[in-house]
Structures are given as C-alpha cells and as structure tokens.
Scaffold this active site. Structure first.
Site: not given
Ligand SMILES: *Cc1c(COP(=O)(O)O)cnc(C)c1O
Length: 400
Positions: A136, A221, A250
């Site tokens: 993702f 990532d 995040k």
C-alpha cells in the site's frame, strides 16, 4: 448533540464506513465519545498519533506557531521547515528533504524523483517501477497503481504504465522482473495495510544488492513503519539496509498532517526548481509541530520505551491467544503489531473492531483477517493493561 453518525450519510461522500460512535475528545491514549464513554486508543488514528492525543509539548508548539506564522507558501522558505529538515538529515542517511502533506504525496514525490533521476542519467527507457504485491503506497492514481492491491486501483480507467509487481519476501520473484530498464523498487520494510508483515533482513539485503546491480533506486515507504514505531527512528535502521529515497508521513506530525521525502544530495539534484511542488508542503504550522514531535520521538527514553511497551502488549496478546482459540499468529515490530485470526475466523477483523469498541478499546484492521495495534509510542503501562483487559473481552465475545 448537534451531529450524529447519521449525518455522515446525509452530507458526506460515502467512501468511508465510519463507526457508529463519534469521538469528541482525547488525552494521552484515552478518547471519549459524544456520550462521554471512554476508550483506550490502541489504533493511534492509524499509526498517526505517535505521542497520543493532545500531547502538551505538541499543543504548545502548535499554539506558539499559531500565534506567529501559519502559512507563507514555498515562494519563501521558513524557519520551522529548515529546522525540521536539518534534524531529519542529522538523524538519518538523508542529505536532502522535501516536505508535503501526506504519505501518498511523499510517495508520489519519491516515484517522480526516481523516474526523473533514472531517465536523466540513463535515458528514457529507464522508467520501470517495481513494487510488491499486497503493498500500500497511497491513493493518488500513481501511488495506488504502484500499490499491489487491485481492489484499490481498479475501476478508474487506464493506469499509468511501466509498473510491475513482485512477491514480498521472495527475492526470486523480484529477480525475474528487475532489469536495466528498472528506475526503482519501492517497498515497505513492514507491510502495514497489507497485514502487518515485516520483511526479512535477507530479503531487504537482497533487494538492495539487486538495485545496485541494475542501477535502480531503492525507495523505502516508511509512512507507517517510521518515526519511532519500531523502536528506531526509521525501520531501515533495524534492518541495516539503507535506501536511496525514504518516504514518511503518519506519525511524523503526531496528528498534524505532514509528509516528507528524504534522499541523498546526488539523487535530489534531479528535482531542479520547477520540476515538482506543493502549495502547503513544509508550511510553518506543520513543520513546527513535526519538529517538536521528532525531538520527543528521538529522546532515548521514547525509543527504548517502544521496546518495553511492545513486549508488554505482545505478552498480553499471547495470554489472550492462549485462552481463546482465535489467534493464528502475533507478528510485527515495535508498536506495529498484527494479530492474524485463525482460518475459522477469517474475514472477521471488523467484528473484533466493533466488539472492542463496545468494550471500550479502539483497535484497527489490516485487511479482513488481521487485527492491528498501532498505539502511541508513549502509552502508559496502566493504559496498556486497561486496554488489554478490554481486548480480552472483545475476543471472548467472538468465541461466544
Ligand atoms: C498510510 C500509508 C500511505 C498513505 O498515506 P496517506 O497519508 O493516507 O496518503 C502510504 N504508504 C503506507 C505504507 C501507508 O501506511
């Protein structure tokens, strides 16, 4: 109460399926809903509230900057952005930083940079992007196409070309795809959304070696795995494998929206003035809060605390697993923990979430079969114990 969950269906685009409760307040690792019911927060707003809710030092940083300068655009640079960039450079492999507003934007920048650097150096053909199945990387059309989950990328018409997918933790599968036309390989050191699956060290070392062999850039990532979540500032440090580009977001802002792309000077130089940009990216409000968050996260007691808290939660989850025959595996790193449900309970992670919320604890799903825990890095032992007691009740409901 002025608004309720029903108003969501009335006024908002139906792309989410929010829970029935509406949280109104948070403090530390506790949250309260409109009715005043208390929840222990083991979800951390999907690994975002790295320092819990309304951390006093973050509130102070936000308030101070809020009274000084909110936004000035990238026509100018600003002090909080420069300070945060310097801190990130000092603490990582990186020599240059680009700020944006989300994980998807950090990956969009990383992928655009990797292609541009490769094309400028080796020619137009070197544009292939390799990414893991089940990965993702965000929801912009480029990043969602690079992500390895067709359920998220199908149905929007023709996709960007030049993207291929290999099997995670399977070096032979990457070896079969990588060649001289490969611009970059993008990989999550721990697949988060895909089910909380850490990479093996041999795999990441092998990926690094293949990238070097074919002059392909390696992008990690770390949108979810970064910012102290594993007990190191970034997960690449745990694996001892250094990427060329690292994307994060995040937990970086502790709840204030911000993303960042970190890279070396030699790669960064390909994004010359005018080749990429964002209006808000690196705005003083976001970078002031993130600068304070990173200064707290990098304190030795915060990072060493992650290890102790992880062990406490895993031991508690193991005790629950021993009591209720629901759990197939407990995995993850640091405070990113996944509980894989047994085959008989396949597809029921959402049921666990709902039962947990009723018992007063917020947890996450990572796909239909995995319950995910991504609490604050500074959650207290009391909050952990109270939350685990409620998680146990949720699992008891599942077998009842
Ligand atoms: C959440 C996530 C993203 C996307 O971040 P947004 O801020 O939602 O755009 C990208 N990559 C990983 C690994 C993530 O966990």
């Amino acid at each position: 109460m002025p608004f309720s969950r029903a108003d969501y269906d009335q006024y908002m685009v139906p792309n989410y399926a929010p829970a029935a409760i509406v949280p109104v307040r948070g403090a530390g690792s506790r949250v309260w809903d409109q009715a005043g019911k208390e929840y222990i927060d083991f979800g951390g707003g999907i690994a975002v509230n790295s320092l819990g809710h309304c951390h006093p030092e973050l509130v102070a940083a936000l308030t101070e900057q809020g009274n000084k300068l909110w936004h000035i655009s990238n026509v100018f640079t600003n002090e909080p952005a420069l300070a945060l960039a310097k801190t990130l450079v000092e603490h990582t492999f990186a020599e240059r930083v680009f700020f944006c507003n989300s994980g998807a934007e950090a990956n969009e920048a990383a992928l655009k940079l990797a292609r541009r650097a490769s094309i400028e150096k080796y020619g137009e053909r070197k544009n292939k992007v390799l990414s893991a199945l089940n990965s993702f990387h965000g929801r912009t059309f480029f990043t969602v196409s690079v992500g390895g989950q067709p359920k998220y990328s199908d149905g929007f018409g023709p996709k960007p070309a030049g993207i291929e997918h290999f099997k995670y933790n399977d070096l032979a599968s990457l070896e079969a795809l990588i060649d001289d036309d490969t611009a970059c390989v993008i990989i999550e050191p721990i697949q988060g959304e895909g089910g909380v699956t850490p990479a093996t060290q041999e795999f990441l070392q092998g990926v690094r070696a293949l990238c070097d062999k074919f002059n392909a850039l390696l992008i990690f990532d770390e949108v979810q795995s970064g910012n102290g979540r594993t007990g190191s500032l970034y997960a690449y440090m745990d694996f001892g494998v250094v990427p060329d580009i690292l994307s994060t977001a995040k937990g970086l802002g502790g709840g204030f929206p911000i993303g960042a792309m970190l890279t070396t000077e030699k790669v960064a130089k390909h994004l010359v003035a005018g080749t990429h940009g964002t209006t808000y990216g690196g705005n003083p409000l976001a970078t002031a809060v993130a600068g304070t968050a990173i200064s707290i996260i990098t304190r030795p007691e915060t990072l060493s605390g992650v290890k102790a808290k992880s062990e406490r939660i895993r031991a508690g989850l193991q005790a629950i697993a021993d009591k209720y025959p629901v759990v197939a595996e407990i995995r993850g790193m640091g405070l990113l923990i996944g509980v894989q449900l047994k085959a008989e309970y396949a597809g029921r992670s959402r049921d666990v979430l709902n039962a947990a919320a009723e018992e007063g604890v917020l947890v996450l799903a990572a796909g239909p079969d995995v319950v995910r825990f991504a609490p604050s890095l500074v959650i207290s032992d009391d909050e952990i114990d109270a939350g685990l007691a409620r998680v146990e009740k949720a699992f008891a409901r599942l077998v009842a």
